[in-house]
Design an enzyme around this catalytic site. Structure first.
Site, PDB file in Angstrom:
ATOM      1  N   HIS A 134       0.796  -1.234   0.000  1.00 51.77           N
ATOM      2  CA  HIS A 134       0.000   0.000   0.000  1.00 51.77           C
ATOM      3  C   HIS A 134       0.825   1.277   0.000  1.00 51.77           C
ATOM      4  O   HIS A 134       0.261   2.372   0.029  1.00 51.77           O
ATOM      5  CB  HIS A 134      -0.951   0.007   1.210  1.00 51.77           C
ATOM      6  CG  HIS A 134      -1.804  -1.226   1.284  1.00 51.77           C
ATOM      7  ND1 HIS A 134      -1.492  -2.299   2.085  1.00 51.77           N
ATOM      8  CD2 HIS A 134      -2.926  -1.564   0.617  1.00 51.77           C
ATOM      9  CE1 HIS A 134      -2.401  -3.246   1.928  1.00 51.77           C
ATOM     10  NE2 HIS A 134      -3.281  -2.841   1.048  1.00 51.77           N
ATOM     11  N   GLY A 189      -6.744  12.014   8.266  1.00 47.56           N
ATOM     12  CA  GLY A 189      -7.525  11.006   7.545  1.00 47.56           C
ATOM     13  C   GLY A 189      -7.487  11.232   6.045  1.00 47.56           C
ATOM     14  O   GLY A 189      -7.291  10.308   5.258  1.00 47.56           O
ATOM     15  N   ARG A 197      -5.534  16.518   2.787  1.00 46.00           N
ATOM     16  CA  ARG A 197      -5.065  17.278   3.958  1.00 46.00           C
ATOM     17  C   ARG A 197      -3.580  17.049   4.174  1.00 46.00           C
ATOM     18  O   ARG A 197      -2.859  17.949   4.612  1.00 46.00           O
ATOM     19  CB  ARG A 197      -5.819  16.837   5.197  1.00 46.00           C
ATOM     20  CG  ARG A 197      -6.955  17.740   5.448  1.00 46.00           C
ATOM     21  CD  ARG A 197      -7.265  17.998   6.876  1.00 46.00           C
ATOM     22  NE  ARG A 197      -8.227  19.074   6.881  1.00 46.00           N
ATOM     23  CZ  ARG A 197      -9.378  19.049   7.513  1.00 46.00           C
ATOM     24  NH1 ARG A 197      -9.721  18.009   8.215  1.00 46.00           N
ATOM     25  NH2 ARG A 197     -10.177  20.083   7.468  1.00 46.00           N
ATOM     26  N   ARG A 222      -3.115   4.322  -4.445  1.00 43.14           N
ATOM     27  CA  ARG A 222      -4.536   4.591  -4.180  1.00 43.14           C
ATOM     28  C   ARG A 222      -4.800   6.057  -3.805  1.00 43.14           C
ATOM     29  O   ARG A 222      -5.742   6.354  -3.060  1.00 43.14           O
ATOM     30  CB  ARG A 222      -5.064   3.712  -3.045  1.00 43.14           C
ATOM     31  CG  ARG A 222      -5.160   2.257  -3.414  1.00 43.14           C
ATOM     32  CD  ARG A 222      -5.579   1.426  -2.227  1.00 43.14           C
ATOM     33  NE  ARG A 222      -5.557   0.029  -2.611  1.00 43.14           N
ATOM     34  CZ  ARG A 222      -6.629  -0.760  -2.625  1.00 43.14           C
ATOM     35  NH1 ARG A 222      -7.799  -0.296  -2.238  1.00 43.14           N
ATOM     36  NH2 ARG A 222      -6.539  -1.995  -2.991  1.00 43.14           N
ATOM     37  N   ARG A 268      -1.742  11.087  14.967  1.00 44.26           N
ATOM     38  CA  ARG A 268      -2.969  11.301  14.175  1.00 44.26           C
ATOM     39  C   ARG A 268      -3.462  12.719  14.420  1.00 44.26           C
ATOM     40  O   ARG A 268      -3.525  13.173  15.567  1.00 44.26           O
ATOM     41  CB  ARG A 268      -4.034  10.277  14.573  1.00 44.26           C
ATOM     42  CG  ARG A 268      -5.440  10.675  14.166  1.00 44.26           C
ATOM     43  CD  ARG A 268      -6.398   9.512  14.067  1.00 44.26           C
ATOM     44  NE  ARG A 268      -7.788   9.877  14.341  1.00 44.26           N
ATOM     45  CZ  ARG A 268      -8.595  10.550  13.511  1.00 44.26           C
ATOM     46  NH1 ARG A 268      -8.126  10.998  12.351  1.00 44.26           N
ATOM     47  NH2 ARG A 268      -9.836  10.829  13.850  1.00 44.26           N
ATOM     48  N   VAL A 269      -3.814  13.409  13.339  1.00 46.00           N
ATOM     49  CA  VAL A 269      -4.402  14.755  13.449  1.00 46.00           C
ATOM     50  C   VAL A 269      -5.756  14.690  12.750  1.00 46.00           C
ATOM     51  O   VAL A 269      -5.827  14.625  11.532  1.00 46.00           O
ATOM     52  CB  VAL A 269      -3.485  15.834  12.825  1.00 46.00           C
ATOM     53  CG1 VAL A 269      -2.355  16.186  13.765  1.00 46.00           C
ATOM     54  CG2 VAL A 269      -2.901  15.414  11.477  1.00 46.00           C
ATOM     55  N   GLY A 270      -6.818  14.647  13.534  1.00 47.40           N
ATOM     56  CA  GLY A 270      -8.122  14.435  12.933  1.00 47.40           C
ATOM     57  C   GLY A 270      -9.198  15.303  13.532  1.00 47.40           C
ATOM     58  O   GLY A 270      -8.935  16.157  14.378  1.00 47.40           O
ATOM     59  N   SER A 271     -10.404  15.044  13.062  1.00 54.20           N
ATOM     60  CA  SER A 271     -11.535  15.741  13.664  1.00 54.20           C
ATOM     61  C   SER A 271     -12.379  14.722  14.419  1.00 54.20           C
ATOM     62  O   SER A 271     -12.192  13.507  14.280  1.00 54.20           O
ATOM     63  CB  SER A 271     -12.366  16.438  12.588  1.00 54.20           C
ATOM     64  OG  SER A 271     -12.816  15.487  11.657  1.00 54.20           O
ATOM     65  N   GLU A 327     -14.894   9.358  17.334  1.00 54.15           N
ATOM     66  CA  GLU A 327     -14.228   9.402  16.020  1.00 54.15           C
ATOM     67  C   GLU A 327     -14.069   7.952  15.579  1.00 54.15           C
ATOM     68  O   GLU A 327     -14.733   7.089  16.124  1.00 54.15           O
ATOM     69  CB  GLU A 327     -12.909  10.213  16.096  1.00 54.15           C
ATOM     70  CG  GLU A 327     -11.938   9.748  17.141  1.00 54.15           C
ATOM     71  CD  GLU A 327     -11.175   8.535  16.740  1.00 54.15           C
ATOM     72  OE1 GLU A 327     -10.319   8.658  15.865  1.00 54.15           O
ATOM     73  OE2 GLU A 327     -11.393   7.436  17.307  1.00 54.15           O
ATOM     74  N   MET A 328     -13.202   7.650  14.630  1.00 48.20           N
ATOM     75  CA  MET A 328     -13.240   6.303  14.056  1.00 48.20           C
ATOM     76  C   MET A 328     -11.895   5.585  13.933  1.00 48.20           C
ATOM     77  O   MET A 328     -11.816   4.570  13.244  1.00 48.20           O
ATOM     78  CB  MET A 328     -13.905   6.371  12.669  1.00 48.20           C
ATOM     79  CG  MET A 328     -15.327   6.897  12.738  1.00 48.20           C
ATOM     80  SD  MET A 328     -16.187   6.845  11.162  1.00 48.20           S
ATOM     81  CE  MET A 328     -16.423   5.096  10.972  1.00 48.20           C
ATOM     82  N   ASP A 351     -17.821  19.132  15.396  1.00 44.99           N
ATOM     83  CA  ASP A 351     -19.273  19.096  15.648  1.00 44.99           C
ATOM     84  C   ASP A 351     -19.475  18.826  17.128  1.00 44.99           C
ATOM     85  O   ASP A 351     -18.635  18.188  17.760  1.00 44.99           O
ATOM     86  CB  ASP A 351     -19.944  17.923  14.898  1.00 44.99           C
ATOM     87  CG  ASP A 351     -19.482  17.825  13.467  1.00 44.99           C
ATOM     88  OD1 ASP A 351     -19.967  18.621  12.659  1.00 44.99           O
ATOM     89  OD2 ASP A 351     -18.620  16.970  13.184  1.00 44.99           O
ATOM     90  N   ARG A 380     -13.642  25.579  10.572  1.00 43.83           N
ATOM     91  CA  ARG A 380     -13.068  24.240  10.596  1.00 43.83           C
ATOM     92  C   ARG A 380     -11.597  24.291  10.169  1.00 43.83           C
ATOM     93  O   ARG A 380     -10.730  23.718  10.809  1.00 43.83           O
ATOM     94  CB  ARG A 380     -13.820  23.368   9.584  1.00 43.83           C
ATOM     95  CG  ARG A 380     -14.328  22.076  10.117  1.00 43.83           C
ATOM     96  CD  ARG A 380     -15.260  21.455   9.086  1.00 43.83           C
ATOM     97  NE  ARG A 380     -16.608  21.460   9.592  1.00 43.83           N
ATOM     98  CZ  ARG A 380     -17.216  20.407  10.092  1.00 43.83           C
ATOM     99  NH1 ARG A 380     -16.622  19.246  10.094  1.00 43.83           N
ATOM    100  NH2 ARG A 380     -18.414  20.483  10.598  1.00 43.83           N
TER     101      ARG A 380
HETATM  102  N1  HPA Z   1     -18.917   9.888  14.499  1.00 44.70           N
HETATM  103  C1  HPA Z   1     -17.778   9.279  14.177  1.00 44.70           C
HETATM  104  N2  HPA Z   1     -16.702   9.941  13.783  1.00 44.70           N
HETATM  105  C2  HPA Z   1     -16.752  11.279  13.712  1.00 44.70           C
HETATM  106  C3  HPA Z   1     -17.915  11.978  14.038  1.00 44.70           C
HETATM  107  C4  HPA Z   1     -19.051  11.229  14.450  1.00 44.70           C
HETATM  108  O1  HPA Z   1     -20.104  11.773  14.735  1.00 44.70           O
HETATM  109  N3  HPA Z   1     -17.665  13.306  13.852  1.00 44.70           N
HETATM  110  C5  HPA Z   1     -16.376  13.392  13.423  1.00 44.70           C
HETATM  111  N4  HPA Z   1     -15.830  12.181  13.335  1.00 44.70           N
END
Ligand code: HPA
Length: 244
Positions: free
Chosen positions: A5, A21, A25, A44, A88-91, A181-182, A206, A219
């Site tokens: 990968h 992610g 970005r 990819r 990791r730098v995420g939201s 988050e995920m 959010d 954001r």
């Molecule tokens: N769920 C999962 N991951 C997320 C969310 C959410 O509501 N908002 C930002 N990342």
């Protein structure tokens, strides 16, 4: 030698890799913040770059969405490219009332509904925790930069579109999860398994219980501030890591 990968050559990645992610970005971070950025992989379209920040060699690479995706990239970076530190730098979606939009969360630990760490750990409960020194340094740097951060637990869900979400959110809030988050629980599991150090910094984009969210301009600004902190942390770590 490249991996399935990642097409980078040996030595193309720095010891420290920031991971958003979204691969675009990663490109944005590289082009906006790094000196002499060079694209090192694009399999990819999961773009990776290496450049300099504050005189230190630092890389940035996208990790995609969800624990399976981040697990592939994190594992290959550590195992095949000798990466030592992943940030990791995420939201994330804020859950607790004390968490506000634009806050940056230092994810000390992550609960999850994923079974990946059970696969790794004889079906026992695995403590998916951040590297303590990375977390401590992030808190110190944030204080020095006058940047408000909150440290605590987050929840990594497999599903973005979740059935019975109200019940889940109520439980997560009650159990002290700052945000959802995920990826974080997967990242911390891979780091433990592969012998690297990891931390996640998460911008609250959010606020789920109240339904409030940032505009796209807000954001971006809030993300940029978090990137500033993550890059400073990455450069400090790169300076501290012993040469390979
Ligand atoms: N769920 C999962 N991951 C997320 C969310 C959410 O509501 N908002 C930002 N990342």
């Amino acid at each position: 030698m490249s991996t399935i990968h990642i097409s980078a050559a040996p030595g193309d990645f720095a010891d420290v890799v920031l991971m958003p992610g979204d691969p675009l970005r990663a490109r944005y971070i590289a082009e906006r913040f790094l000196e002499q950025p060079r694209e090192v992989t694009a399999v990819r379209n999961m773009l990776g770059f290496t450049g300099q920040y504050q005189g230190q060699r630092v890389s940035v690479m996208g990790h995609g969405m969800g624990i399976p995706s981040i697990s592939i990239y994190a594992t290959e970076l550590i195992r095949h490219y000798g990466v030592r530190v992943l940030i990791r730098v995420g939201s994330c979606g804020g859950l607790r009332p004390e968490v506000d939009l634009k806050d940056v969360i230092v994810a000390l630990a992550a609960g999850t509904d994923s079974r990946v760490n059970r696969h790794r750990f004889l079906d026992h409960d695995f403590p998916a925790v951040a590297d303590f020194e990375l977390a401590r340094r992030a808190m110190e740097l944030a204080a020095r930069r006058g940047q408000p951060v909150r440290a605590g637990s987050v929840f990594s869900s497999d599903l973005f579109y979740m059935p019975d979400v109200a019940r889940l959110h109520e439980t997560l809030v009650r159990m002290g999860m700052l945000a959802i988050e995920m990826e974080v629980a997967g990242l911390y599991g891979v780091a433990a398994e592969q012998g690297a150090r990891a931390l996640a910094l998460l911008a609250v984009a959010d606020h789920l219980p109240t339904g409030r969210s940032l505009s796209s301009t807000e954001r971006e600004r809030s993300f940029d501030e978090m990137i500033g902190l993550a890059l400073e942390l990455g450069a400090a770590e790169a300076a501290a890591v012993a040469p390979r």
